[in-house]
Design a protein around this motif. Sequence first.
Motif, PDB file in Angstrom:
ATOM      1  N   VAL A  43       0.838  -1.062  -0.478  1.00 42.74           N
ATOM      2  CA  VAL A  43       0.210   0.143  -0.571  1.00 42.74           C
ATOM      3  C   VAL A  43       0.732   1.427   0.136  1.00 42.74           C
ATOM      4  O   VAL A  43       0.186   2.053  -0.554  1.00 42.74           O
ATOM      5  N   GLY A  44       2.012   1.322   0.790  1.00 43.47           N
ATOM      6  CA  GLY A  44       3.336   2.708   0.942  1.00 43.47           C
ATOM      7  C   GLY A  44       3.692   2.776  -0.726  1.00 43.47           C
ATOM      8  O   GLY A  44       3.636   3.828  -0.964  1.00 43.47           O
ATOM      9  N   HIS A  45       3.655   1.846  -1.426  1.00 43.88           N
ATOM     10  CA  HIS A  45       4.972   1.954  -2.231  1.00 43.88           C
ATOM     11  C   HIS A  45       3.595   1.844  -3.791  1.00 43.88           C
ATOM     12  O   HIS A  45       3.844   1.899  -5.318  1.00 43.88           O
ATOM     13  N   GLY A  46       2.329   1.484  -3.203  1.00 42.64           N
ATOM     14  CA  GLY A  46       1.175   1.105  -4.742  1.00 42.64           C
ATOM     15  C   GLY A  46       1.839   0.512  -5.305  1.00 42.64           C
ATOM     16  O   GLY A  46       1.444  -0.024  -6.862  1.00 42.64           O
ATOM     17  N   THR A  47       2.107  -0.998  -4.529  1.00 41.55           N
ATOM     18  CA  THR A  47       2.445  -2.269  -5.730  1.00 41.55           C
ATOM     19  C   THR A  47       1.706  -3.492  -5.670  1.00 41.55           C
ATOM     20  O   THR A  47       1.559  -3.219  -4.577  1.00 41.55           O
ATOM     21  N   GLY A  48       2.226  -4.488  -5.860  1.00 36.74           N
ATOM     22  CA  GLY A  48       1.672  -6.101  -5.528  1.00 36.74           C
ATOM     23  C   GLY A  48       0.262  -5.634  -5.341  1.00 36.74           C
ATOM     24  O   GLY A  48      -0.425  -5.360  -6.602  1.00 36.74           O
ATOM     25  N   LEU A  49      -0.543  -6.191  -4.803  1.00 35.85           N
ATOM     26  CA  LEU A  49      -2.001  -6.309  -4.721  1.00 35.85           C
ATOM     27  C   LEU A  49      -2.678  -4.377  -4.644  1.00 35.85           C
ATOM     28  O   LEU A  49      -3.233  -4.703  -4.772  1.00 35.85           O
ATOM     29  N   ALA A  50      -2.097  -3.873  -4.110  1.00 39.51           N
ATOM     30  CA  ALA A  50      -2.366  -2.781  -4.050  1.00 39.51           C
ATOM     31  C   ALA A  50      -2.542  -1.963  -5.347  1.00 39.51           C
ATOM     32  O   ALA A  50      -3.352  -0.913  -5.874  1.00 39.51           O
ATOM     33  N   ARG A  51      -1.909  -2.623  -6.655  1.00 40.44           N
ATOM     34  CA  ARG A  51      -2.020  -1.827  -7.846  1.00 40.44           C
ATOM     35  C   ARG A  51      -3.270  -2.258  -8.383  1.00 40.44           C
ATOM     36  O   ARG A  51      -3.810  -1.074  -9.099  1.00 40.44           O
ATOM     37  N   TYR A  52      -3.708  -2.667  -8.018  1.00 39.43           N
ATOM     38  CA  TYR A  52      -5.275  -3.401  -8.136  1.00 39.43           C
ATOM     39  C   TYR A  52      -6.478  -3.104  -7.574  1.00 39.43           C
ATOM     40  O   TYR A  52      -7.621  -3.058  -7.858  1.00 39.43           O
ATOM     41  N   ASP A  53      -6.175  -2.289  -6.761  1.00 36.67           N
ATOM     42  CA  ASP A  53      -7.569  -2.095  -5.199  1.00 36.67           C
ATOM     43  C   ASP A  53      -8.655  -1.040  -6.543  1.00 36.67           C
ATOM     44  O   ASP A  53      -8.942  -0.706  -6.075  1.00 36.67           O
ATOM     45  N   LEU A  54      -8.068   0.155  -6.378  1.00 37.34           N
ATOM     46  CA  LEU A  54      -8.731   1.380  -7.022  1.00 37.34           C
ATOM     47  C   LEU A  54      -9.621   0.998  -9.175  1.00 37.34           C
ATOM     48  O   LEU A  54     -10.821   0.791  -8.620  1.00 37.34           O
ATOM     49  N   PRO A  55      -8.928  -0.254  -9.569  1.00 40.17           N
ATOM     50  CA  PRO A  55      -9.458  -0.701 -10.712  1.00 40.17           C
ATOM     51  C   PRO A  55     -10.266  -1.656 -10.301  1.00 40.17           C
ATOM     52  O   PRO A  55     -12.108  -1.539 -10.428  1.00 40.17           O
ATOM     53  N   ARG A 193     -17.532  -4.095   1.511  1.00 39.44           N
ATOM     54  CA  ARG A 193     -17.610  -2.782   1.706  1.00 39.44           C
ATOM     55  C   ARG A 193     -16.231  -2.882   0.336  1.00 39.44           C
ATOM     56  O   ARG A 193     -16.430  -0.910   0.194  1.00 39.44           O
ATOM     57  N   VAL A 194     -15.838  -3.249   0.189  1.00 39.03           N
ATOM     58  CA  VAL A 194     -15.662  -2.888  -1.782  1.00 39.03           C
ATOM     59  C   VAL A 194     -16.391  -2.327  -2.407  1.00 39.03           C
ATOM     60  O   VAL A 194     -16.356  -1.708  -3.003  1.00 39.03           O
ATOM     61  N   PHE A 195     -17.526  -3.548  -2.590  1.00 39.95           N
ATOM     62  CA  PHE A 195     -18.709  -3.185  -3.410  1.00 39.95           C
ATOM     63  C   PHE A 195     -18.957  -2.042  -3.071  1.00 39.95           C
ATOM     64  O   PHE A 195     -19.519  -1.733  -4.498  1.00 39.95           O
ATOM     65  N   LEU A 196     -19.649  -1.355  -1.568  1.00 38.80           N
ATOM     66  CA  LEU A 196     -20.143  -0.434  -1.680  1.00 38.80           C
ATOM     67  C   LEU A 196     -19.304   1.404  -1.849  1.00 38.80           C
ATOM     68  O   LEU A 196     -19.438   1.879  -1.329  1.00 38.80           O
ATOM     69  N   GLY A 197     -17.962   0.728  -2.474  1.00 40.46           N
ATOM     70  CA  GLY A 197     -16.805   1.767  -2.998  1.00 40.46           C
ATOM     71  C   GLY A 197     -16.485   2.502  -1.400  1.00 40.46           C
ATOM     72  O   GLY A 197     -15.901   3.767  -1.384  1.00 40.46           O
ATOM     73  N   VAL A 198     -16.012   2.062  -0.444  1.00 38.78           N
ATOM     74  CA  VAL A 198     -15.487   2.702   0.455  1.00 38.78           C
ATOM     75  C   VAL A 198     -14.166   1.974   1.361  1.00 38.78           C
ATOM     76  O   VAL A 198     -13.733   2.978   2.432  1.00 38.78           O
ATOM     77  N   HIS A 199     -14.240   0.795   0.416  1.00 40.57           N
ATOM     78  CA  HIS A 199     -12.690   0.651   1.089  1.00 40.57           C
ATOM     79  C   HIS A 199     -11.930  -0.342   0.217  1.00 40.57           C
ATOM     80  O   HIS A 199     -12.849  -0.987  -1.059  1.00 40.57           O
ATOM     81  N   TYR A 200     -11.356  -0.195  -0.161  1.00 39.77           N
ATOM     82  CA  TYR A 200     -10.005  -0.883  -1.164  1.00 39.77           C
ATOM     83  C   TYR A 200      -9.924  -2.514  -0.535  1.00 39.77           C
ATOM     84  O   TYR A 200     -10.129  -2.865   0.455  1.00 39.77           O
ATOM     85  N   PRO A 201      -9.352  -3.738  -1.777  1.00 38.78           N
ATOM     86  CA  PRO A 201     -10.034  -5.075  -1.461  1.00 38.78           C
ATOM     87  C   PRO A 201      -8.225  -4.787  -0.165  1.00 38.78           C
ATOM     88  O   PRO A 201      -8.378  -5.942   0.934  1.00 38.78           O
ATOM     89  N   THR A 202      -7.321  -4.507  -0.051  1.00 34.90           N
ATOM     90  CA  THR A 202      -6.562  -4.893   0.408  1.00 34.90           C
ATOM     91  C   THR A 202      -6.404  -4.375   2.168  1.00 34.90           C
ATOM     92  O   THR A 202      -5.662  -4.567   2.673  1.00 34.90           O
TER      93      THR A 202
END
Length: 237
Positions: A43-55, A193-202
């Motif tokens: 999450v801190g570096h925008g790598t790994g799973l965090a790359r797919y959070d917003l999409p 939480r992810v479906f309702l758009g208030v949290h990222y998967p990570t």
Amino acid sequence: MKSRPPTETPAGHSRNPYWLVATVGLVVVLAMIAAFAALLEQVGHGTGLARYDLPAVAALATARNRGAVILLRIVTTIGSPVAMTLIAVAVCGWIAWRVRGVTPLVIGTVGVGGIGAIDTATKDGVARARPPVWLHAVEAGGYSFPSGHAIFSALVVLLCATLLTRWVVRGRGPRGVLWVSSVVLVLAVGFSRVFLGVHYPTDVLAGWALAIAWGTAVLVTSGLLIPGGHLPSSARR
């Protein structure tokens, strides 16, 4: 020369290998902490799973329909920290009354109180912003990482299911139903939480990792402290 009589093993020790339980518990705790640390770095570096959070959040937002939103709003309400705390109080209180012992209440208090402190400290320390407001299908404030709904629902369900299994529910069938239902509830809350758009998967994954780590630590410790590892003596038949 007389041989020494064999040393008797205290009753219950062979059936309750606490050292093994503690070792397995430690492995689980360390694994979950490692998983959380990996997510935090990503999450801190925008790598790994965090790359797919917003999409991922954006894709789910386009798939919403009125029925799904209504259903998952109900699920997310059930999984809220307030609702989960009330459920923990009710379940632990009922079990304590049933077995005539305070152990379930102590476990519930330490578990919920501790996870609340962990959640608050982590949120403030990481200070991650939530997904863009235009993706929100429910109101939400505060920081995003980890998900409070995910961390509280996983912790409370873990504690309650374990306590119910130990002291109330008997038989493989009923216990299987209890645990499958518990897992489904935790997954549903996290997904909501992810479906309702208030949290990222990570955010959700991090919440689950912390909840499992803390819950395991509480349960293993409490198991070591309970004489015989089972019911309080006043509740035995």
